[in-house]
Design a protein around this motif. Sequence first.
Motif, PDB file in Angstrom:
ATOM      1  N   ALA A 188     -25.697  23.781  -5.375  1.00 18.08           N
ATOM      2  CA  ALA A 188     -26.460  23.528  -4.152  1.00 18.08           C
ATOM      3  C   ALA A 188     -27.695  24.416  -4.086  1.00 18.08           C
ATOM      4  O   ALA A 188     -28.778  23.976  -3.684  1.00 18.08           O
ATOM      5  N   ARG A 189     -27.538  25.663  -4.494  1.00 18.58           N
ATOM      6  CA  ARG A 189     -28.694  26.568  -4.473  1.00 18.58           C
ATOM      7  C   ARG A 189     -29.758  26.117  -5.465  1.00 18.58           C
ATOM      8  O   ARG A 189     -30.954  26.308  -5.223  1.00 18.58           O
ATOM      9  N   ALA A 190     -29.357  25.514  -6.575  1.00 15.15           N
ATOM     10  CA  ALA A 190     -30.334  25.001  -7.539  1.00 15.15           C
ATOM     11  C   ALA A 190     -31.217  23.946  -6.875  1.00 15.15           C
ATOM     12  O   ALA A 190     -32.447  23.932  -7.061  1.00 15.15           O
ATOM     13  N   ALA A 221     -33.550  21.489   5.517  1.00 17.37           N
ATOM     14  CA  ALA A 221     -33.969  20.514   6.525  1.00 17.37           C
ATOM     15  C   ALA A 221     -34.787  19.386   5.903  1.00 17.37           C
ATOM     16  O   ALA A 221     -34.682  18.227   6.322  1.00 17.37           O
ATOM     17  N   SER A 222     -35.582  19.714   4.885  1.00 18.15           N
ATOM     18  CA  SER A 222     -36.429  18.695   4.258  1.00 18.15           C
ATOM     19  C   SER A 222     -35.619  17.652   3.499  1.00 18.15           C
ATOM     20  O   SER A 222     -36.124  16.584   3.160  1.00 18.15           O
ATOM     21  N   TRP A 228     -26.803  11.159   0.645  1.00 14.61           N
ATOM     22  CA  TRP A 228     -25.725  11.863  -0.060  1.00 14.61           C
ATOM     23  C   TRP A 228     -26.175  13.196  -0.638  1.00 14.61           C
ATOM     24  O   TRP A 228     -25.396  14.151  -0.681  1.00 14.61           O
ATOM     25  N   LEU A 229     -27.444  13.311  -1.081  1.00 17.33           N
ATOM     26  CA  LEU A 229     -27.922  14.567  -1.646  1.00 17.33           C
ATOM     27  C   LEU A 229     -27.905  15.661  -0.584  1.00 17.33           C
ATOM     28  O   LEU A 229     -27.496  16.798  -0.856  1.00 17.33           O
ATOM     29  N   PHE A 230     -28.334  15.315   0.625  1.00 12.97           N
ATOM     30  CA  PHE A 230     -28.319  16.281   1.726  1.00 12.97           C
ATOM     31  C   PHE A 230     -26.890  16.712   2.038  1.00 12.97           C
ATOM     32  O   PHE A 230     -26.607  17.903   2.172  1.00 12.97           O
TER      33      PHE A 230
END
Length: 268
Positions: A188-190, A221-222, A228-230
Amino acid sequence: MVDKSEKFNWFVRLGYFSRAILYFVLGLIALTSAGAISQGTDGIFRAVEEFPGGNVLLWIMVVGLFAYALFRFASPLFDIENIGSDAKGWGKRIGHAGSGIAHLVLAWTAYQFATTSSGGSGGSGASEATAGVLSIDFGGVVIGILGIAFFIAALAQAKKAISGDFMNRISASAPSYTRMLGGAGFGARAVVYAVIGWSLVNAGFMSGGAEDVKTLGGAVASLAGTGWLFTITALGLLLFGVFSLILSRYRIIPELDRDAGVPQFRTS
């Protein structure tokens, strides 16, 4: 009597605990509150502020995030983790310095919320800083290079997620699911680092302005319109908070003494 090394260990562990709060709240509000996540990084600290005992938590985060920043600065300054001084070693040490700067900024934002009733800076801090750099000669190049550094950091986060080599720095007594939590969190950080990197490259080398530069919360937020990615990124960040909580107990902290030898978690 508590010696210097033990005090240092507790200082660093408090840093990991503060990072745990930060990422857990970030993931939680991303999944549950569109209004809060739209406020970017300010939304994270505003959410903490509204918790029972929120002001106490904010002060813990001020001290902890500052402690974590100092821990990261100890890598480029003193090579506390014996990474080395070859090209690969300096690449990692410079990355740690960048992490130190980022966590100092987060500590400052937490301090603003802890010391004012309204809290925060309106989310303009990153934009103001970027505008200041862009106003000087070669400022755009500096911002663009910083963006490239974030892209490199994103790749490093992805590599950790896939390889699991971060486990070399964690005690064998840690829970068995630590690998899974860390893999999800680093993945997620990537994604978040890549978003921040693109915003900096866009501002420095292309047509974007300082107002387009993303902070940690702003980057998440962007992604809100990506479906699904969010959702996966937000869940991964929440799990990274749980992972950081485990690190606050089981992370192997190197000795302050530079002559103590290479830590057992050093990897080639």
